[in-house]
Structure formats: C-alpha cells, structure tokens
Design an enzyme around this catalytic site. Structure first.
Site, PDB file in Angstrom:
ATOM      1  N   ASP A   8      26.060  -3.811  13.649  1.00  0.00           N
ATOM      2  CA  ASP A   8      25.183  -4.697  14.414  1.00  0.00           C
ATOM      3  C   ASP A   8      25.259  -6.134  13.870  1.00  0.00           C
ATOM      4  OD1 ASP A   8      23.332  -5.244  16.391  1.00  0.00           O
ATOM      5  OD2 ASP A   8      21.977  -3.621  15.830  1.00  0.00           O
ATOM      6  N   TRP A  61      26.484  -8.051  20.768  1.00  0.00           N
ATOM      7  CA  TRP A  61      25.799  -8.197  22.070  1.00  0.00           C
ATOM      8  C   TRP A  61      26.567  -9.090  23.047  1.00  0.00           C
ATOM      9  CZ3 TRP A  61      22.566 -10.312  17.871  1.00  0.00           C
ATOM     10  CH2 TRP A  61      22.018  -9.290  17.082  1.00  0.00           C
ATOM     11  N   GLY A  62      27.863  -9.280  22.793  1.00  0.00           N
ATOM     12  CA  GLY A  62      28.675 -10.097  23.692  1.00  0.00           C
ATOM     13  C   GLY A  62      28.493 -11.588  23.476  1.00  0.00           C
ATOM     14  N   GLU A  88      29.525 -13.773  21.269  1.00  0.00           N
ATOM     15  CA  GLU A  88      30.699 -14.606  20.952  1.00  0.00           C
ATOM     16  C   GLU A  88      31.941 -14.121  21.695  1.00  0.00           C
ATOM     17  OE1 GLU A  88      30.917 -17.229  18.791  1.00  0.00           O
ATOM     18  OE2 GLU A  88      28.952 -17.164  17.825  1.00  0.00           O
ATOM     19  N   ASP A 104      20.695  -5.379  24.735  1.00  0.00           N
ATOM     20  CA  ASP A 104      20.309  -3.960  24.804  1.00  0.00           C
ATOM     21  C   ASP A 104      19.973  -3.518  26.222  1.00  0.00           C
ATOM     22  OD1 ASP A 104      20.627  -4.181  22.135  1.00  0.00           O
ATOM     23  OD2 ASP A 104      18.633  -3.481  21.589  1.00  0.00           O
TER      24      ASP A 104
HETATM   25  C1  GLA Z   1      20.146  -3.866  18.170  1.00  0.00           C
HETATM   26  C2  GLA Z   1      21.270  -3.132  18.890  1.00  0.00           C
HETATM   27  C3  GLA Z   1      20.746  -1.809  19.417  1.00  0.00           C
HETATM   28  C4  GLA Z   1      20.192  -0.975  18.274  1.00  0.00           C
HETATM   29  C5  GLA Z   1      19.130  -1.754  17.517  1.00  0.00           C
HETATM   30  C6  GLA Z   1      18.703  -1.040  16.251  1.00  0.00           C
HETATM   31  O1  GLA Z   1      19.142  -4.254  19.045  1.00  0.00           O
HETATM   32  O2  GLA Z   1      21.772  -3.909  19.939  1.00  0.00           O
HETATM   33  O3  GLA Z   1      21.773  -1.116  20.093  1.00  0.00           O
HETATM   34  O4  GLA Z   1      21.258  -0.634  17.426  1.00  0.00           O
HETATM   35  O5  GLA Z   1      19.609  -3.048  17.147  1.00  0.00           O
HETATM   36  O6  GLA Z   1      17.856  -1.797  15.471  1.00  0.00           O
END
Ligand code: GLA
Length: 400
Positions: free
Chosen positions: A167, A201-202, A204, A223
């Site tokens: 992450d 999360w895309g 960069e 998410d």
């Molecule tokens: C981020 C990730 C999620 C999950 C949470 C856990 O938000 O994008 O997919 O792994 O952290 O804390």
C-alpha cells in the site's frame, strides 16, 4: 435475425491451470541501486490472480480463525475448483517489530503466527497473501515496510507467503517508482515466487511503470465500496487502460463486492465487467457465510473463462446509447469476442450490438449466453439485447 437474451447463471466447477513458471533473473543478486535495466520479471500471474481479500468485508476485525475459515470455505465450496487460489490477509495482521527489527504478527489476533497460517492454507491446496505498506506505517497505523524492505521480504518468504500487496499510506517524500521497485527486487531476491500487487490507488499512473518495478498488478483506483454507483465510477475510469494489461501485468480496479450487499443483478454486472477488464478476481465477501446465489455468481464458469482467457487482452467500452453500454474483449483463437451489455439507467432498455463495433466481420456469427451457458443461435451482423435497469448481460460472439 434479431433477438433478446436474459441473465441467469448456474454453478459449475471448472479447473484452470495457471501457467506460472518462476525464473530468477541472473542479475537479481546484484540489485543494490535497483538499476532500471535489471528485469524483475517473475512470470507469475500469467492470467489475472483469483482469490479472496480480507479488507472489503472484515477490514480491521480480522484474526487467524477468520482467515482459516475463509480457506476452509474456498477449499470446499467449489471456488478452488473454479480457479480461486489466494487467501489474502490485508491490513491489521501486524504486531510490533522485535528487537532485531523483524516484523511479527499481532499477538492478540494472530497468536500462532503467519507461518502457521501459511502452512494451514497450503495444506488446503491454496496460497497465502499478505499486506504491507511502502511507508513506515500502514493505512491502519500498523508497522509498514519502510526502512525494512529487504528484511521483511525475507521474512515473508520464510513464512511461505505467496502474494504481497504493498500500500501507499504515509509515504511523503517517497518516489513510488523507486519504493515499489525496491520491494519488487527484494521479493525476487528471496527466490520464492511471490505475486507482487502494487497499490498506489492509480495516483501516479502505475500502468506506465508498474511492470518495471516487478509488480504483477497495480491498483488503478481508490478504494471500492458495495455501492453500484462506485462500481460504475471505477469502471468508467478504466476505459483507456486496456493497452497496459497483459500476462503477468494486470490493471487492478480493486476487488469484488459480490455478496457484500448489492443486488444479485449488480453483483453479476460487476463480475461480468471485471471479466471483460481482465481484472484480478478477488472476492471480498465472507466466504464462510454466503448465499447460494452469491456462490453461483463467484463461480460462473464461462464468465471466469473470459477473465482467465490466455491471450490476456483487456477489453474496453465499444459502444454507448443513452444509459446502455457495450463492453467487449477479444478472446484467444478464433474471431471471438466476450461482450457485456450494461444498463446503468433506471429503466429497461434495448440496444443493438453490432459485429462492426466488436471488430468482427459482417455476416453470420454464433452467439452464446455466458451466464445461462446456452447457445442462442446464429445472428447476421448484430443482435438486439434487452437489459433490465442496473444489470448486465454477457454473451460470446464468434464469427462463423
Ligand atoms: C487502503 C487500500 C485498501 C486497504 C486499506 C487497508 O485504503 O487501498 O485496499 O488495503 O488501505 O488499510
């Protein structure tokens, strides 16, 4: 000739053999400095990974019994036969580091340790995934891998971990291309085949550089949630990303919300669309407590076959009319397309799916309903498809 199809599925187990040959890059022993010329190719995930992840349903409430129960369920309910493999523990398994800096599991919730859990999951014929963060602290405030990359990778390998999601919380000052490549190299250095799942999360545009870090998949979005509007928003963010996916390197639009509260039609729509996207099929519901309908959705054999198509070509949107959209994906071999017809509107609608828009020649083509597992016959140039509100149908079209 024209006609209409309706969606309903049924359960049938099917085994997919994922060809994953692991090769160590000769230069991988000298990765200090992480030269971008060194290949971190691990050849894993030749088709999109299939498994389960703890975050979507359980979030921070996980413990080792829950993880064992999920493995028991996957191994006995037909999911393993349908191709699911990975039991992925997300955030909140971590305890403190020991005096030597070694990461340990939370003594309250994972008292037996991750090695014991990996052994258990392996004894069921499944594989274990783990979560970390590139920063020193994870999104939930547990220890991340920042400052301990090589050490943690070695620990994961010793424990028997098969998949790692990394992450991006608490990473200010870090360059994602460098940080992820450091972990990619450290994983290769362990000599253990470990699927590497990058999660920035895309932000960069990881589809441009993710493969060079050794990642087998990269999150393309923030998410997900169990709202159909969220699924659609994520879907529409994927339209231009198809060229970046392929065997061993997948766009990851986040996991499945099937069984987490949407309607059955919405669940099926997500499952169908994720198959068109060649997305990882990572279930996010409680596998130990789900309805037959949910299980049937998760194990739909002909939909899974599309997701796992060996050509690994991601699909995209090819046509739109009002609230109706047509998404299509080329399949290996013959002139075949998997097609999803999505209705994101409030009313029933009909759309003509034209062979031209699918990139197929005009003339006759055979159409099959992939949820019903039923041939619908031969159609000239197009087929009219009627779809209920907030639903999707899925067909395969093959040139005669
Ligand atoms: C981020 C990730 C999620 C999950 C949470 C856990 O938000 O994008 O997919 O792994 O952290 O804390």
């Amino acid at each position: 000739m024209s006609g209409s199809v309706t969606a309903r599925g049924r359960r049938l187990a099917i085994i997919f053999l994922a060809a994953s040959t692991f090769t160590l890059t000769p230069a991988s022993a000298q990765l200090a400095g992480f030269s971008s010329r060194v290949s971190l190719e691990n050849n894993l995930a030749q088709t999109p990974p299939m498994g389960w992840n703890s975050w979507y349903h359980f979030a921070w409430t996980i413990n080792e019994s829950i993880i064992r129960e999920q493995a028991d369920a996957m191994a006995s309910n037909g999911m393993m036969e349908a191709g699911y493999q990975y039991i992925n523990i997300d955030d909140c398994w971590q305890g403190k580091r020991d005096a030597k800096g070694n990461i340990q599991s939370d003594p309250q919730t994972f008292p037996s340790g991750i090695k014991a859990l990996a052994d258990y999951v392996h004894s069921k014929g499944l594989k274990l995934g783990l979560y970390t963060d590139a920063g020193r602290v994870t999104c939930e405030g547990r220890p991340g891998s920042g400052g301990h990359v090589e050490q943690d990778a070695q620990t994961y390998a010793q424990w028997g971990v098969d998949y790692l999601k990394e992450d991006w919380c608490h990473t200010s000052g870090l360059n994602p291309k460098v940080a992820y490549r450091e972990m990619g190299a450290a994983l290769i250095n362990t000599g253990r085949p470990i699927v590497f799942s990058l999660c920035d999360w895309g932000v960069e545009s990881p589809w441009l550089w993710g493969a060079a870090t050794g990642a087998n998949l990269w999150r393309t979005t923030g998410d997900t949630s169990n709202k159909f509007s969220k699924i659609l928003a994520i879907l529409h963010g994927q339209i231009k990303l198809a060229p970046y996916a392929g065997p061993s390197h997948w766009n990851d639009p986040d996991g499945l919300e099937v069984g987490n509260g949407m309607s059955q039609a919405e669940d099926r729509a997500q499952f169908s669309l994720w198959a068109i996207l060649a997305a990882p099929l990572i279930a996010g519901n409680d596998l130990s407590n789900m309805s037959q309908e949910t299980l049937e959705t998760l194990t739909a054999p002909e939909v899974i076959a599309v997701d796992q198509d060996p050509a690994g070509i991601e699909g995209t949107k090819v046509q739109e009319k009002g609230q109706l959209e047509v998404w299509s994906r080329p399949l290996q071999g013959k002139n075949a397309r998997a097609v999803v017809i999505l209705n994101r509107g409030l009313r029933y609608g009909v759309i003509a799916v034209n062979w031209r828009d699918l990139g197929l020649a005009p003339g006759a083509a055979a159409v099959r309903d992939l949820w019903e597992q039923k041939d619908l016959g031969s159609y000239e140039n197009s087929i009219d498809v009627g779809v209920d509100s907030y639903s999707a149908l899925m067909i395969k079209v093959v040139e005669n």
